[in-house]
Write a protein that holds these residues in place. Structure first.
Motif, PDB file in Angstrom:
ATOM      1  N   GLY A  34      96.101  46.271 -31.739  1.00  0.00           N
ATOM      2  CA  GLY A  34      96.846  46.317 -32.990  1.00  0.00           C
ATOM      3  C   GLY A  34      97.016  47.755 -33.484  1.00  0.00           C
ATOM      4  O   GLY A  34      98.086  48.140 -33.988  1.00  0.00           O
ATOM      5  N   TYR A  35      95.976  48.530 -33.313  1.00  0.00           N
ATOM      6  CA  TYR A  35      96.016  49.950 -33.667  1.00  0.00           C
ATOM      7  C   TYR A  35      97.057  50.678 -32.816  1.00  0.00           C
ATOM      8  O   TYR A  35      97.896  51.430 -33.341  1.00  0.00           O
ATOM      9  CB  TYR A  35      94.621  50.532 -33.468  1.00  0.00           C
ATOM     10  CG  TYR A  35      94.454  51.991 -33.806  1.00  0.00           C
ATOM     11  CD1 TYR A  35      95.090  52.577 -34.891  1.00  0.00           C
ATOM     12  CD2 TYR A  35      93.606  52.797 -33.031  1.00  0.00           C
ATOM     13  CE1 TYR A  35      94.900  53.917 -35.197  1.00  0.00           C
ATOM     14  CE2 TYR A  35      93.406  54.126 -33.328  1.00  0.00           C
ATOM     15  CZ  TYR A  35      94.059  54.699 -34.409  1.00  0.00           C
ATOM     16  OH  TYR A  35      93.866  56.024 -34.701  1.00  0.00           O
ATOM     17  N   ALA A  36      97.029  50.436 -31.508  1.00  0.00           N
ATOM     18  CA  ALA A  36      97.978  51.083 -30.607  1.00  0.00           C
ATOM     19  C   ALA A  36      99.417  50.687 -30.924  1.00  0.00           C
ATOM     20  O   ALA A  36     100.332  51.516 -30.891  1.00  0.00           O
ATOM     21  CB  ALA A  36      97.634  50.746 -29.159  1.00  0.00           C
ATOM     22  N   ALA A  37      99.631  49.413 -31.240  1.00  0.00           N
ATOM     23  CA  ALA A  37     100.986  48.952 -31.551  1.00  0.00           C
ATOM     24  C   ALA A  37     101.504  49.602 -32.834  1.00  0.00           C
ATOM     25  O   ALA A  37     102.677  49.980 -32.920  1.00  0.00           O
ATOM     26  CB  ALA A  37     100.989  47.428 -31.683  1.00  0.00           C
ATOM     27  N   GLU A  38     100.638  49.738 -33.828  1.00  0.00           N
ATOM     28  CA  GLU A  38     101.062  50.381 -35.077  1.00  0.00           C
ATOM     29  C   GLU A  38     101.446  51.840 -34.830  1.00  0.00           C
ATOM     30  O   GLU A  38     102.484  52.319 -35.304  1.00  0.00           O
ATOM     31  CB  GLU A  38      99.945  50.314 -36.116  1.00  0.00           C
ATOM     32  CG  GLU A  38     100.319  51.029 -37.418  1.00  0.00           C
ATOM     33  CD  GLU A  38      99.168  51.108 -38.401  1.00  0.00           C
ATOM     34  OE1 GLU A  38      99.197  52.016 -39.254  1.00  0.00           O
ATOM     35  OE2 GLU A  38      98.236  50.280 -38.319  1.00  0.00           O
TER      36      GLU A  38
END
Length: 373
Positions: A34-38
């Protein structure tokens, strides 16, 4: 990875995965993907510092809400201290968002944050993170900086100098030190004889920053340092620390560095070939330099390219060439290949460009070439 442009490309979704993976080992359940996608969705079109801020903001929403609880998580992922010579922007570049986290969110907790910056700088750098603390918590921060100047860690001692530079690249100006550099010089006193070249280089850069705003104070300080500690190390600090004044042709700075007799040197021949170049080409600068005096002189030889701007005016850029010992009546031939190459800080525009040959800051010959774009 040198330079802002090269470095910014590393701060992407993969950087988020690298950083997030380390955090998940300390804080199970951290949402790495989720961090990487953001991060991946927010970084397009952003430059280095804004990309790093995106990563720091993503950490803020995923770490404990209480800053005092979030910082220990980040400190736990720092890893081993860097040895001298290991690069902060190579070995541990991915920690830049950690430092930015402290810079952005820790101002209400200055003691905790300064402790964190001390640990971060041993693995990366805290030179940017400390600056808002200097501005908003001046007295306790400068007290801590003075303590850092005597740290057993060369990384921390370097931070004591680098973090309070008035004109640190990629950072906003510390105006209080532009107006009064004396507190900075007090910090530099124990560092100018430091055993680490890494630290002494920062001292030189700091002195150079001071010379831009207070040249008289910088010159007086350099002279005192050379008189009190006439070592090769001090000589290198002063030479590098006065480079801006030397490029400007400041005669006091040149004399302090042993340059003499510029008025006795002439440049009887100067050639620029080819006479017309395009971006991507190389200009060959060839000239003769002659000492017309009956005494030997040590001279600093530079060349200045006056770059044409979009409005038709030109701005000079000084390039160091050589420092020479010229005997009485001696004449030498010098050559320099100058690449006409686009860089991030300069755009080229078509037109007639001027090249000056400077000897001890005095223009001794001028030539011209045409630039095609």
């Amino acid at each position: 990875m040198a330079g802002e442009y090269g470095l910014k490309r590393y701060f992407d979704a993969d950087a988020a995965r690298l950083l997030g993976g380390r955090i998940r080992a300390v804080q199970p359940g951290f949402d790495v993907e989720g961090y990487a996608a953001e991060v991946d969705s927010r970084i397009p079109g952003k430059e280095l510092k804004d990309r790093v801020l995106v990563l720091a903001e993503g950490l803020r929403t995923r770490l404990p809400a209480d800053y005092a609880d979030a910082v220990p998580v980040l400190l736990a992922i720092l890893g081993d201290e860097l040895a001298e010579g290991e690069g902060m922007f190579t070995n541990s570049w991915f920690l830049m968002p950690v430092a930015r986290f402290v810079e952005e969110y820790g101002l209400d907790h200055p003691d905790l944050s300064l402790d964190a910056i001390e640990e971060i700088t041993k693995r990366h750098t805290g030179e940017y993170a400390i600056r808002p603390y200097v501005e908003q918590h001046y007295a306790p921060t400068m007290e801590r900086v003075a303590h850092w100047a005597r740290s057993p860690s060369h990384h921390v001692r370097r931070l004591a100098s680098e973090g309070i530079r008035s004109h640190l690249p990629w950072a906003r100006t510390l105006t209080m030190f532009v107006e009064d550099p004396r507190p900075v010089l007090e910090i530099l006193e124990p560092l100018r004889s430091d055993g680490s070249e890494y630290v002494r280089r920062s001292v030189a850069n700091n002195l150079n920053d001071i010379s831009k705003d207070a040249p008289g104070l910088a010159l007086a300080t350099a002279l005192r340092w050379m008189e009190e500690s006439p070592t090769p190390e001090t000589g290198r600090i002063v030479t590098h620390g006065l480079r801006t004044l030397v490029k400007k042709g400041d005669q006091q700075a040149l004399a302090l560095l042993g340059a003499t007799g510029g008025e006795h040197v002439r440049v009887p021949r100067l050639s620029l070939t080819p006479g017309s170049v395009a971006v991507g080409d190389t200009l060959l600068i060839g000239f003769d330099i002659e000492n017309t005096d009956g005494r030997a002189h040590r001279v600093a030889v530079d060349y200045v390219v006056h770059h044409v701007r979009k409005n038709g005016r030109s701005t000079p850029k000084v390039f160091k060439l050589a420092t020479l010992e010229l005997g009485p009546g001696e004449r030498r031939s010098l050559e320099k290949s100058h690449a006409i190459r686009e860089v991030r800080t300069r755009r080229y525009y078509a037109g007639e460009h001027t090249v000056d040959i400077q000897v001890n800051g005095l223009v001794r010959a001028t030539g011209r070439f045409d630039l095609r774009t």
